[in-house]
Design a protein around this motif. Structure first.
Motif, short mmCIF file in Angstrom:
data_model
loop_
_atom_site.label_atom_id
_atom_site.label_comp_id
_atom_site.label_asym_id
_atom_site.label_seq_id
_atom_site.Cartn_x
_atom_site.Cartn_y
_atom_site.Cartn_z
N PRO B 33 0.81 -1.22 0.00
CA PRO B 33 0.00 0.00 0.00
C PRO B 33 0.85 1.27 0.00
CG PRO B 33 -0.85 -1.57 1.60
CD PRO B 33 0.44 -2.15 1.09
N ASN B 34 2.09 1.16 0.48
CA ASN B 34 2.94 2.34 0.62
C ASN B 34 3.93 2.50 -0.53
OD1 ASN B 34 1.97 3.10 3.36
ND2 ASN B 34 2.75 1.05 3.81
N ALA B 68 -10.14 23.59 0.31
CA ALA B 68 -9.33 22.98 1.35
C ALA B 68 -9.89 21.64 1.78
CB ALA B 68 -9.26 23.91 2.56
N ASP B 69 -9.00 20.78 2.23
CA ASP B 69 -9.36 19.51 2.88
C ASP B 69 -10.33 18.63 2.09
OD1 ASP B 69 -8.24 19.83 5.89
OD2 ASP B 69 -8.90 21.76 5.10
N PRO B 70 -9.99 18.28 0.85
CA PRO B 70 -10.89 17.35 0.15
C PRO B 70 -10.85 15.92 0.74
CG PRO B 70 -9.05 18.00 -1.26
CD PRO B 70 -8.94 18.81 -0.01
N HIS B 71 -9.71 15.51 1.31
CA HIS B 71 -9.58 14.15 1.87
C HIS B 71 -10.14 13.11 0.90
CE1 HIS B 71 -8.00 15.35 5.77
NE2 HIS B 71 -8.87 16.33 5.78
N HIS B 72 -11.04 12.24 1.40
CA HIS B 72 -11.59 11.22 0.49
C HIS B 72 -13.03 11.55 0.11
CE1 HIS B 72 -12.34 9.81 4.65
NE2 HIS B 72 -13.54 9.55 4.17
N THR B 100 -5.45 14.00 0.73
CA THR B 100 -5.68 12.58 1.02
C THR B 100 -6.06 12.42 2.49
OG1 THR B 100 -3.43 12.13 1.80
CG2 THR B 100 -3.78 12.03 -0.58
N SER B 101 -6.41 11.19 2.84
CA SER B 101 -6.69 10.90 4.25
C SER B 101 -5.55 10.12 4.90
CB SER B 101 -7.98 10.09 4.38
OG SER B 101 -9.06 10.88 3.95
N PHE B 102 -4.85 9.28 4.09
CA PHE B 102 -3.84 8.40 4.66
C PHE B 102 -2.48 8.55 3.98
CE2 PHE B 102 -8.01 6.14 4.81
CZ PHE B 102 -8.23 6.29 6.17
N GLY B 103 -2.34 9.54 3.11
CA GLY B 103 -1.06 9.76 2.42
C GLY B 103 -0.69 8.66 1.44
N LEU B 104 -1.67 7.87 0.99
CA LEU B 104 -1.37 6.77 0.07
C LEU B 104 -1.28 7.26 -1.38
CD1 LEU B 104 -3.76 3.95 1.34
CD2 LEU B 104 -1.37 4.31 1.93
N GLN B 105 -0.38 6.65 -2.13
CA GLN B 105 -0.24 7.02 -3.54
C GLN B 105 -1.56 6.89 -4.28
OE1 GLN B 105 3.09 5.87 -6.40
NE2 GLN B 105 1.61 4.26 -6.79
N THR B 106 -2.31 5.84 -3.99
CA THR B 106 -3.57 5.62 -4.70
C THR B 106 -4.57 6.77 -4.44
OG1 THR B 106 -5.47 4.14 -4.88
CG2 THR B 106 -4.25 4.01 -2.84
N GLU B 107 -4.53 7.33 -3.23
CA GLU B 107 -5.40 8.47 -2.93
C GLU B 107 -4.95 9.72 -3.69
OE1 GLU B 107 -4.77 8.23 1.47
OE2 GLU B 107 -6.93 8.52 1.48
N ILE B 126 0.77 21.11 0.50
CA ILE B 126 0.76 19.88 1.30
C ILE B 126 0.05 20.08 2.64
CG2 ILE B 126 3.02 20.25 2.43
CD1 ILE B 126 3.52 17.18 1.87
N GLY B 127 -0.77 19.08 3.03
CA GLY B 127 -1.46 19.11 4.32
C GLY B 127 -0.91 18.04 5.24
N ASN B 128 -1.32 18.05 6.50
CA ASN B 128 -0.76 17.09 7.45
C ASN B 128 -1.07 15.64 7.08
OD1 ASN B 128 -3.40 18.15 8.30
ND2 ASN B 128 -3.25 16.66 9.97
N HIS B 129 -2.27 15.38 6.55
CA HIS B 129 -2.60 14.01 6.16
C HIS B 129 -1.75 13.54 4.98
CE1 HIS B 129 -6.27 12.88 8.53
NE2 HIS B 129 -6.21 14.17 8.80
N ASP B 130 -1.31 14.49 4.17
CA ASP B 130 -0.51 14.14 2.99
C ASP B 130 0.91 13.75 3.36
OD1 ASP B 130 -2.79 14.96 1.59
OD2 ASP B 130 -2.08 17.04 1.57
N ILE B 131 1.26 13.90 4.64
CA ILE B 131 2.60 13.56 5.11
C ILE B 131 2.63 12.16 5.73
CG2 ILE B 131 4.39 14.27 6.78
CD1 ILE B 131 3.42 17.19 6.21
N LEU B 132 1.44 11.63 6.06
CA LEU B 132 1.35 10.31 6.70
C LEU B 132 1.99 9.24 5.82
CD1 LEU B 132 -2.31 10.54 8.01
CD2 LEU B 132 -0.25 10.36 9.42
N ALA B 133 2.52 8.22 6.48
CA ALA B 133 3.18 7.10 5.80
C ALA B 133 4.22 7.66 4.81
CB ALA B 133 2.15 6.19 5.14
N LYS B 134 4.16 7.27 3.54
CA LYS B 134 5.12 7.78 2.55
C LYS B 134 4.56 9.02 1.83
CE LYS B 134 8.33 5.34 0.99
NZ LYS B 134 9.80 5.36 1.22
#
Lengths: 198, 274
Positions: B33-34, B68-72, B100-107, B126-134
């Protein structure tokens, strides 16, 4: 010299053991029943590890180390505990060939690295700031397997080829909120692998 | 083997092949996933947008949009795309973080493919969620550096990473030194807009850097606005009483965005719902 002798002794004892294992000696429960090697399927570009049969060979438990090299999106290391079940009776395709038309499984995968957290660090985030684990993924897959038996006199006694169509928690989460906007098929990706019993 | 066996094998093979063909429009194999492996047409998107923005002909009034903040929340994001495309004379769209919500490439790819339908260039911060994981790595591959600037119609836009909590308040985020450098030539522009995900008065912004950020903006002539997201609420005020307006745009879920018009040394902002 002493170590060479000890080594020779251990080696010869394994030969004796493997020669007898089918007839007289019950295999120690810690010795794996088989090995799996897998390509893709959300648990590594390549993953590899031992596994055990239980519930009368209808269930499998694998412990797999997965690796993604830099050239295909890594570097990533992961460890996966994969539980697979075969709900239907195997279809005998030939005397030594059988098909498991459906396998269902739940892989729990941990990706290593300082950018991933098992739980959000308490010294960095207020409680419930992020409500998930970025390192741990719980997946789900459905697949199939075809197995060929070779018999006790061959180095590889049994070999299976399998495929898995799988997804994981975060994709399912996003899909639940976007049933009209995401394609169900896009949740799933393919993994293929080989199961070998020595 | 009996003929029945061959039949059974071919049936199961046929099922497998059908399932594989199902994926013909995307790579059927995912390794982790990462994983971060973007196709070339999903790389360096901010620079591509900026080139298009800077090539636009001069206008009396510059109109741009902030979301701002589109997330999923893809449904409301798609509706936003429809709304923007129906509006005349918009120069570009700024996304104030949390793509994104989880910083995943797919998102990131889903977000990018939806925004690709917008007829005007889009620039993402860049937002804080976009920094999660990779996520930060994906962001940099997909959009470019996290701190960057561009100009349009005599206005300068300074975009930066202000997600201090993700770096455990290490004193380096936001990069106030870089911000001051960017503001050094402020006198050359009619209006300066500074855009980052987290507002300086938010608990997730490094409190040791708040004063530096506020002074950098407040003590530079022509800095009009500091644009943010993150709080999932609308806010608009001269927060530090220094003449700089702080605008927080509500999230996409609220089905609203900010429309900003800038001309000469003036600007207006308007919350538009859809």
């Amino acid at each position: 010299m002493k170590y060479l002798l000890i080594g020779l002794f251990i080696f010869s004892s394994t030969l004796v053991k493997s020669g007898n294992s089918d007839s007289t000696m019950a295999q120690h429960w810690l010795i794996p029943d088989y090995m799996k090697v897998q390509f893709a399927g959300n648990i590594g570009f390549l993953s590899l590890g031992p596994g055990y049969w239980y519930a009368g060979k209808r269930m499998e438990l694998d412990i797999m180390y997965g690796y993604v090299p830099k050239s295909v999106g890594g570097i990533l290391h992961s460890l996966t505990i994969k539980n697979t079940g075969m709900p239907f009776k195997s279809i005998q395709l030939g005397e030594q060939t059988k098909l498991d038309p459906l396998t269902l499984g739940i892989p729990v995968s941990y990706t290593f690295g300082k950018q991933f957290f098992f739980v959000p660090p308490k010294d960095q985030y207020p409680s419930r700031y992020y409500d998930y684990s970025s390192a741990l993924r719980i997946g789900f897959f459905a697949g199939g397997k075809i197995t060929q038996e070779f018999g006790p006199h061959y180095l590889i006694r049994e070999a299976g080829l399998y495929y898995e169509l799988g997804t994981y928690d975060l994709l399912i989460h996003n899909y639940i909120f976007n049933k009209d906007n995401l394609r169900f098929g896009d949740l799933f990706s393919l993994g293929i692998g080989m199961q070998i019993k020595f | 083997m009996s003929p029945w066996s061959y039949k059974s094998i071919s049936v199961s093979l046929a099922i497998s092949i059908t399932l594989v063909l199902q994926f013909s429009c995307k790579d059927p194999f995912q390794y982790n996933p990462n994983e971060v492996l973007l196709p070339d047409d999903h790389k360096n998107l901010n620079q591509k947008s900026i080139s298009a923005i800077e090539a636009q002909p001069l206008k009396d009034t510059l109109n741009f949009i902030v979301i701002a903040d589109p997330h999923h929340d893809y449904e409301n994001l798609e509706d936003f795309v429809g709304k923007v495309n129906s509006m005349p004379d918009i120069s570009f769209v700024l996304v104030a973080g949390d793509l994104t919500s989880f910083g995943l490439q797919t998102e990131f790819i889903t977000f990018c493919d939806i925004l690709h339908e917008v007829k005007v260039p889009c620039v993402a911060v860049i937002g804080n969620h976009d920094i999660l994981a990779k996520g930060e790595f994906v962001y940099k591959e997909m959009f470019g550096p996290t701190d960057f600037s561009f100009h349009c119609n005599g206005n300068k836009f300074v975009c930066l990473n202000s997600n201090s909590r993700e770096y455990n308040f290490n004193g380096l985020v936001p990069d106030v030194g870089w911000l001051n450098q960017q503001l050094a030539n402020a006198y050359e522009f009619n209006n300066i807009f500074v855009i980052s995900h987290i507002a300086p008065f938010d608990a997730d912004f490094d409190s040791n850097l708040e004063q530096g950020y506020k002074d950098a903006l407040g003590q530079t002539e022509n800095v009009r606005m500091s644009l943010h997201g993150h709080s999932h609420d609308y806010y608009y005020a001269d927060h530090y009483y220094d003449g700089v307006m702080y605008l927080i745009t509500d999230d996409i879920k609220d089905r609203s965005f900010s429309l900003i018009k800038a001309w000469d040394q003036s600007f207006t902002t308007e919350k538009i719902s859809y």
